[in-house]
Design a protein around this motif. Structure first.
Motif, PDB file in Angstrom:
ATOM      1  N   SER A   1      -3.586  -4.773  34.520  1.00 16.02           N
ATOM      2  CA  SER A   1      -3.150  -6.494  34.448  1.00 16.02           C
ATOM      3  C   SER A   1      -3.449  -6.808  35.986  1.00 16.02           C
ATOM      4  CB  SER A   1      -2.276  -6.564  33.384  1.00 16.02           C
ATOM      5  OG  SER A   1      -1.348  -6.734  34.166  1.00 16.02           O
ATOM      6  N   LEU A   2      -2.318  -5.638  37.056  1.00 15.84           N
ATOM      7  CA  LEU A   2      -2.482  -5.861  38.409  1.00 15.84           C
ATOM      8  C   LEU A   2      -4.023  -5.596  39.284  1.00 15.84           C
ATOM      9  CD1 LEU A   2       0.845  -3.756  39.489  1.00 15.84           C
ATOM     10  CD2 LEU A   2       0.339  -6.262  39.200  1.00 15.84           C
ATOM     11  N   ALA A   3      -5.073  -4.840  37.915  1.00 16.50           N
ATOM     12  CA  ALA A   3      -6.052  -5.195  39.088  1.00 16.50           C
ATOM     13  C   ALA A   3      -6.618  -6.330  38.480  1.00 16.50           C
ATOM     14  CB  ALA A   3      -7.204  -4.412  38.226  1.00 16.50           C
ATOM     15  N   ILE A   4      -6.798  -6.842  37.662  1.00 13.99           N
ATOM     16  CA  ILE A   4      -7.666  -8.160  37.547  1.00 13.99           C
ATOM     17  C   ILE A   4      -6.464  -9.785  37.910  1.00 13.99           C
ATOM     18  CG2 ILE A   4      -7.719 -10.254  35.290  1.00 13.99           C
ATOM     19  CD1 ILE A   4      -7.863  -7.118  33.465  1.00 13.99           C
ATOM     20  N   ALA A   5      -5.180  -8.842  38.484  1.00 14.91           N
ATOM     21  CA  ALA A   5      -5.062  -9.894  38.886  1.00 14.91           C
ATOM     22  C   ALA A   5      -5.203  -9.950  40.817  1.00 14.91           C
ATOM     23  CB  ALA A   5      -2.943  -9.848  39.196  1.00 14.91           C
ATOM     24  N   SER A   6      -5.620  -8.448  41.097  1.00  5.65           N
ATOM     25  CA  SER A   6      -6.159  -8.280  42.554  1.00  5.65           C
ATOM     26  C   SER A   6      -7.712  -9.336  42.114  1.00  5.65           C
ATOM     27  CB  SER A   6      -6.014  -7.521  42.854  1.00  5.65           C
ATOM     28  OG  SER A   6      -6.834  -6.679  44.662  1.00  5.65           O
ATOM     29  N   LEU A   7      -8.088  -8.775  40.819  1.00  6.29           N
ATOM     30  CA  LEU A   7      -9.736  -9.462  41.704  1.00  6.29           C
ATOM     31  C   LEU A   7      -9.624 -11.040  41.627  1.00  6.29           C
ATOM     32  CD1 LEU A   7     -12.349  -8.812  42.383  1.00  6.29           C
ATOM     33  CD2 LEU A   7     -12.483  -8.816  39.442  1.00  6.29           C
ATOM     34  N   VAL A   8      -8.809 -11.813  41.334  1.00  3.57           N
ATOM     35  CA  VAL A   8      -8.576 -12.967  40.777  1.00  3.57           C
ATOM     36  C   VAL A   8      -8.031 -13.617  41.830  1.00  3.57           C
ATOM     37  CG1 VAL A   8      -7.927 -14.610  39.029  1.00  3.57           C
ATOM     38  CG2 VAL A   8      -8.185 -13.140  37.847  1.00  3.57           C
ATOM     39  N   SER A   9      -7.139 -12.553  42.112  1.00  3.35           N
ATOM     40  CA  SER A   9      -6.704 -13.511  43.441  1.00  3.35           C
ATOM     41  C   SER A   9      -7.535 -13.271  45.259  1.00  3.35           C
ATOM     42  CB  SER A   9      -5.257 -12.604  43.607  1.00  3.35           C
ATOM     43  OG  SER A   9      -4.246 -12.973  43.426  1.00  3.35           O
ATOM     44  N   GLY A  10      -8.282 -12.350  45.045  1.00  2.25           N
ATOM     45  CA  GLY A  10      -8.753 -11.993  45.987  1.00  2.25           C
ATOM     46  C   GLY A  10      -9.472 -13.548  45.976  1.00  2.25           C
ATOM     47  N   ILE A  11     -10.435 -13.664  44.789  1.00  2.00           N
ATOM     48  CA  ILE A  11     -11.637 -14.839  44.720  1.00  2.00           C
ATOM     49  C   ILE A  11     -11.034 -15.830  45.248  1.00  2.00           C
ATOM     50  CG2 ILE A  11     -13.179 -15.678  42.794  1.00  2.00           C
ATOM     51  CD1 ILE A  11     -13.737 -13.572  41.642  1.00  2.00           C
ATOM     52  N   LEU A  12      -9.580 -16.571  44.474  1.00  2.00           N
ATOM     53  CA  LEU A  12      -8.588 -17.466  45.293  1.00  2.00           C
ATOM     54  C   LEU A  12      -8.312 -17.801  46.786  1.00  2.00           C
ATOM     55  CD1 LEU A  12      -6.564 -18.165  42.649  1.00  2.00           C
ATOM     56  CD2 LEU A  12      -8.469 -18.877  42.679  1.00  2.00           C
ATOM     57  N   GLY A  13      -8.995 -16.600  47.016  1.00  2.00           N
ATOM     58  CA  GLY A  13      -8.822 -16.143  48.502  1.00  2.00           C
ATOM     59  C   GLY A  13      -9.598 -16.911  49.341  1.00  2.00           C
ATOM     60  N   TRP A  14     -10.434 -16.815  48.874  1.00  2.00           N
ATOM     61  CA  TRP A  14     -11.647 -17.260  49.369  1.00  2.00           C
ATOM     62  C   TRP A  14     -12.478 -18.615  48.920  1.00  2.00           C
ATOM     63  CZ3 TRP A  14     -15.143 -15.070  53.019  1.00  2.00           C
ATOM     64  CH2 TRP A  14     -15.076 -13.530  53.443  1.00  2.00           C
ATOM     65  N   THR A  15     -12.069 -19.304  47.503  1.00  2.00           N
ATOM     66  CA  THR A  15     -11.763 -20.710  47.838  1.00  2.00           C
ATOM     67  C   THR A  15     -11.130 -21.500  47.677  1.00  2.00           C
ATOM     68  OG1 THR A  15     -11.318 -19.749  45.355  1.00  2.00           O
ATOM     69  CG2 THR A  15     -13.622 -19.255  45.855  1.00  2.00           C
ATOM     70  N   LEU A  16     -10.312 -21.792  46.628  1.00  2.00           N
ATOM     71  CA  LEU A  16      -9.125 -22.359  46.526  1.00  2.00           C
ATOM     72  C   LEU A  16      -7.895 -22.445  47.197  1.00  2.00           C
ATOM     73  CD1 LEU A  16      -9.526 -22.533  42.776  1.00  2.00           C
ATOM     74  CD2 LEU A  16     -10.250 -24.916  44.394  1.00  2.00           C
TER      75      LEU A  16
ATOM     76  N   PRO B   1      -6.756 -19.923  50.383  1.00  2.00           N
ATOM     77  CA  PRO B   1      -7.275 -19.210  50.952  1.00  2.00           C
ATOM     78  C   PRO B   1      -5.905 -17.639  51.679  1.00  2.00           C
ATOM     79  CG  PRO B   1      -7.396 -20.956  51.951  1.00  2.00           C
ATOM     80  CD  PRO B   1      -7.048 -21.137  50.859  1.00  2.00           C
ATOM     81  N   VAL B   2      -4.988 -18.673  51.666  1.00  2.00           N
ATOM     82  CA  VAL B   2      -4.080 -17.504  52.237  1.00  2.00           C
ATOM     83  C   VAL B   2      -3.223 -17.231  51.936  1.00  2.00           C
ATOM     84  CG1 VAL B   2      -1.891 -17.762  53.915  1.00  2.00           C
ATOM     85  CG2 VAL B   2      -3.280 -18.800  54.380  1.00  2.00           C
TER      86      VAL B   2
ATOM     87  N   ILE C   1     -11.068  -8.149  53.867  1.00  2.00           N
ATOM     88  CA  ILE C   1     -12.082  -9.197  54.684  1.00  2.00           C
ATOM     89  C   ILE C   1     -11.812 -10.290  54.795  1.00  2.00           C
ATOM     90  CG2 ILE C   1     -14.759  -9.758  54.611  1.00  2.00           C
ATOM     91  CD1 ILE C   1     -15.598  -7.368  52.617  1.00  2.00           C
ATOM     92  N   SER C   2     -10.935 -11.110  54.036  1.00  2.00           N
ATOM     93  CA  SER C   2     -10.456 -12.687  54.514  1.00  2.00           C
ATOM     94  C   SER C   2      -9.537 -12.789  55.188  1.00  2.00           C
ATOM     95  CB  SER C   2     -10.044 -12.621  53.069  1.00  2.00           C
ATOM     96  OG  SER C   2      -9.232 -13.963  53.046  1.00  2.00           O
ATOM     97  N   ALA C   3      -8.298 -11.649  55.514  1.00  2.00           N
ATOM     98  CA  ALA C   3      -7.305 -11.456  56.294  1.00  2.00           C
ATOM     99  C   ALA C   3      -8.215 -10.830  58.048  1.00  2.00           C
ATOM    100  CB  ALA C   3      -6.043 -10.305  55.788  1.00  2.00           C
TER     101      ALA C   3
END
Length: 92
Positions: free
Chosen positions: A9-24, A26-27, A66-68
């Motif tokens: 579940s941490l891996a899923i949270a990481s991917l979802v957060s990474g996508i959210l970091g590029w969209t809704l 960012p920080v 990459i976002s950071a």
């Protein structure tokens, strides 16, 4: 006996957060993606084959780092631009 492998579940949270970091978000999304990605990879390594999702964790880590990096470059460019403008103002 064959055990079913579950996705971390941490891996899923990481991917979802990474996508959210590029969209809704960012920080916050970027920070959460990096932290949960590293936690997920450690959890998967310690699970002795019962957890999967290393690719998801790596995807979240890549998106987060990459976002950071882009945030750091953007802040540096702003400071350099403003510093250059201040320097030009002192030449008069």
């Amino acid at each position: 006996m064959n055990q079913a492998r579950t996705t971390s579940s941490l891996a899923i949270a990481s991917l979802v957060s990474g996508i959210l970091g590029w969209t809704l978000m960012p920080v916050i999304g970027t920070i959460v993606a990096i932290i949960t990605g590293h936690m997920a990879r450690a959890e998967i390594r310690r699970s002795a084959g019962t957890l999967e999702g290393d690719g998801l964790a790596i995807g979240g880590l890549v998106l987060g780092w990459i976002s950071a990096l882009l945030w750091i470059i953007g802040i540096a460019v702003i400071f350099l631009f403003l510093g250059g403008m201040a320097w030009l103002a002192t030449l008069n």
